[in-house]
Write a protein that holds these residues in place. Structure first.
Motif, PDB file in Angstrom:
ATOM      1  N   VAL A   1      32.653  21.201 -41.638  1.00  0.00           N
ATOM      2  CA  VAL A   1      32.435  22.425 -42.233  1.00  0.00           C
ATOM      3  C   VAL A   1      33.981  23.438 -42.939  1.00  0.00           C
ATOM      4  O   VAL A   1      34.455  23.512 -43.727  1.00  0.00           O
ATOM      5  CB  VAL A   1      32.439  24.128 -40.964  1.00  0.00           C
ATOM      6  N   ASP A   2      34.669  22.705 -42.049  1.00  0.00           N
ATOM      7  CA  ASP A   2      35.970  22.867 -42.352  1.00  0.00           C
ATOM      8  C   ASP A   2      36.286  22.538 -43.557  1.00  0.00           C
ATOM      9  O   ASP A   2      37.315  23.571 -44.750  1.00  0.00           O
ATOM     10  CB  ASP A   2      37.342  22.626 -40.940  1.00  0.00           C
ATOM     11  N   ALA A   3      36.496  21.253 -43.842  1.00  0.00           N
ATOM     12  CA  ALA A   3      36.442  20.909 -45.582  1.00  0.00           C
ATOM     13  C   ALA A   3      35.299  21.208 -46.494  1.00  0.00           C
ATOM     14  O   ALA A   3      36.152  21.828 -47.144  1.00  0.00           O
ATOM     15  CB  ALA A   3      36.215  19.368 -45.487  1.00  0.00           C
ATOM     16  N   LEU A   4      34.048  21.342 -45.844  1.00  0.00           N
ATOM     17  CA  LEU A   4      33.475  22.619 -46.793  1.00  0.00           C
ATOM     18  C   LEU A   4      34.033  23.682 -46.879  1.00  0.00           C
ATOM     19  O   LEU A   4      33.789  24.324 -48.521  1.00  0.00           O
ATOM     20  CB  LEU A   4      32.619  22.338 -45.925  1.00  0.00           C
ATOM     21  N   VAL A   5      34.010  24.498 -45.864  1.00  0.00           N
ATOM     22  CA  VAL A   5      34.563  25.607 -46.976  1.00  0.00           C
ATOM     23  C   VAL A   5      35.925  25.849 -47.197  1.00  0.00           C
ATOM     24  O   VAL A   5      36.542  27.025 -48.381  1.00  0.00           O
ATOM     25  CB  VAL A   5      34.970  27.069 -45.439  1.00  0.00           C
TER      26      VAL A   5
ATOM     27  N   PHE B   1      24.682  20.670 -48.152  1.00  0.00           N
ATOM     28  CA  PHE B   1      25.164  20.578 -46.564  1.00  0.00           C
ATOM     29  C   PHE B   1      24.589  21.617 -45.564  1.00  0.00           C
ATOM     30  O   PHE B   1      23.612  21.096 -44.731  1.00  0.00           O
ATOM     31  CB  PHE B   1      26.806  21.463 -47.015  1.00  0.00           C
ATOM     32  N   TYR B   2      23.794  22.436 -46.320  1.00  0.00           N
ATOM     33  CA  TYR B   2      22.310  22.757 -45.906  1.00  0.00           C
ATOM     34  C   TYR B   2      21.807  21.737 -45.664  1.00  0.00           C
ATOM     35  O   TYR B   2      20.691  21.523 -43.895  1.00  0.00           O
ATOM     36  CB  TYR B   2      21.991  24.112 -46.388  1.00  0.00           C
ATOM     37  N   GLU B   3      21.622  21.470 -46.562  1.00  0.00           N
ATOM     38  CA  GLU B   3      19.441  20.202 -46.192  1.00  0.00           C
ATOM     39  C   GLU B   3      20.227  19.221 -46.111  1.00  0.00           C
ATOM     40  O   GLU B   3      19.221  18.687 -45.515  1.00  0.00           O
ATOM     41  CB  GLU B   3      19.784  20.076 -47.864  1.00  0.00           C
TER      42      GLU B   3
ATOM     43  N   HIS C   1      19.274  20.329 -39.782  1.00  0.00           N
ATOM     44  CA  HIS C   1      19.710  19.724 -38.999  1.00  0.00           C
ATOM     45  C   HIS C   1      20.384  20.697 -37.572  1.00  0.00           C
ATOM     46  O   HIS C   1      19.510  20.330 -36.445  1.00  0.00           O
ATOM     47  CB  HIS C   1      19.764  17.963 -38.220  1.00  0.00           C
ATOM     48  N   VAL C   2      21.156  20.443 -37.497  1.00  0.00           N
ATOM     49  CA  VAL C   2      21.886  21.370 -36.720  1.00  0.00           C
ATOM     50  C   VAL C   2      21.411  22.750 -35.604  1.00  0.00           C
ATOM     51  O   VAL C   2      20.645  22.937 -34.815  1.00  0.00           O
ATOM     52  CB  VAL C   2      23.291  21.490 -36.547  1.00  0.00           C
ATOM     53  N   PHE C   3      20.893  23.729 -37.129  1.00  0.00           N
ATOM     54  CA  PHE C   3      19.794  24.422 -36.626  1.00  0.00           C
ATOM     55  C   PHE C   3      18.693  24.594 -36.053  1.00  0.00           C
ATOM     56  O   PHE C   3      18.338  25.683 -35.205  1.00  0.00           O
ATOM     57  CB  PHE C   3      19.361  25.387 -38.172  1.00  0.00           C
TER      58      PHE C   3
ATOM     59  N   ALA D   1      30.535  25.169 -56.430  1.00  0.00           N
ATOM     60  CA  ALA D   1      30.413  25.654 -54.670  1.00  0.00           C
ATOM     61  C   ALA D   1      29.430  25.956 -54.241  1.00  0.00           C
ATOM     62  O   ALA D   1      28.887  25.294 -53.291  1.00  0.00           O
ATOM     63  CB  ALA D   1      31.334  26.753 -54.684  1.00  0.00           C
ATOM     64  N   GLN D   2      27.859  26.457 -54.813  1.00  0.00           N
ATOM     65  CA  GLN D   2      26.610  26.606 -54.794  1.00  0.00           C
ATOM     66  C   GLN D   2      26.041  25.060 -54.441  1.00  0.00           C
ATOM     67  O   GLN D   2      25.749  25.362 -53.072  1.00  0.00           O
ATOM     68  CB  GLN D   2      26.288  27.871 -55.366  1.00  0.00           C
TER      69      GLN D   2
END
Length: 167
Positions: free
Chosen positions: A46-50, A75-77, A82-84, A68-69
């Motif tokens: 998450v930190d790297a992505l943000v 990342f979501y897919e 999976h986390v959600f 970025a989109q």
């Protein structure tokens, strides 16, 4: 000769139709693998992505925003869904908030953004906080079971006894 050919063709037809009645060998073993996402790994991702999205968003070029989109959608897919899904039944509000914020950031990247980056910075910070909150809710991975010392001692004793009895 033509009746001979008809008989041959009928034999082939019967042979091939009879073969379809033989049972096919089917595999009943289903292999499944479960990927366990650890809180620390998810937070690092998450930190790297943000940070990547922040850098691309500051460039203000449409190509960078689309990149970025794509990163956020990927990342979501790949990871977040999976986390959600694993947290949804136990923590639906936290998951909904994180999904909503992720969707909002993706939406904002496709729109005209303000001249100052402060508002977008706030969106990214809120996204980071929501994803960190979800990461903190992840269950701890199962720890490997310790080897029982008692069974190891029994094995050593049985080996020792067999050498003594051989004398």
């Amino acid at each position: 000769m033509s009746s001979f050919m008809v008989h041959i063709m009928m034999l082939f037809f019967l042979f091939f139709s009879a073969c379809s009645y033989f049972p096919e060998k089917t595999s009943t073993v289903v292999e499944t693998s479960v990927e366990i996402i650890v809180e620390e790994d998810f937070i690092q991702e998450v930190d790297a992505l943000v940070e990547e999205v922040r850098i691309l968003w500051k460039k203000r070029e449409k190509v960078d925003k689309r990149s970025a989109q794509r990163k956020l959608k990927q990342f979501y897919e790949d990871r977040a869904v999976h986390v959600f899904s694993s947290l949804h039944s136990d923590h639906p509000i936290a998951v909904l908030e994180a999904e909503q914020q992720l969707g909002w950031v993706i939406h904002r990247l496709g729109r005209h953004t303000s001249h100052s980056f402060r508002r977008e910075e706030g969106y990214l910070e809120k996204l980071s906080n929501k994803l960190h909150a979800c990461a903190s809710l992840l269950p701890e991975p199962p720890k490997p079971e310790p080897v029982e010392e008692h069974s190891v001692q029994e094995e050593n004793a049985s080996q020792g006894n067999s050498s003594v009895s051989a004398l």
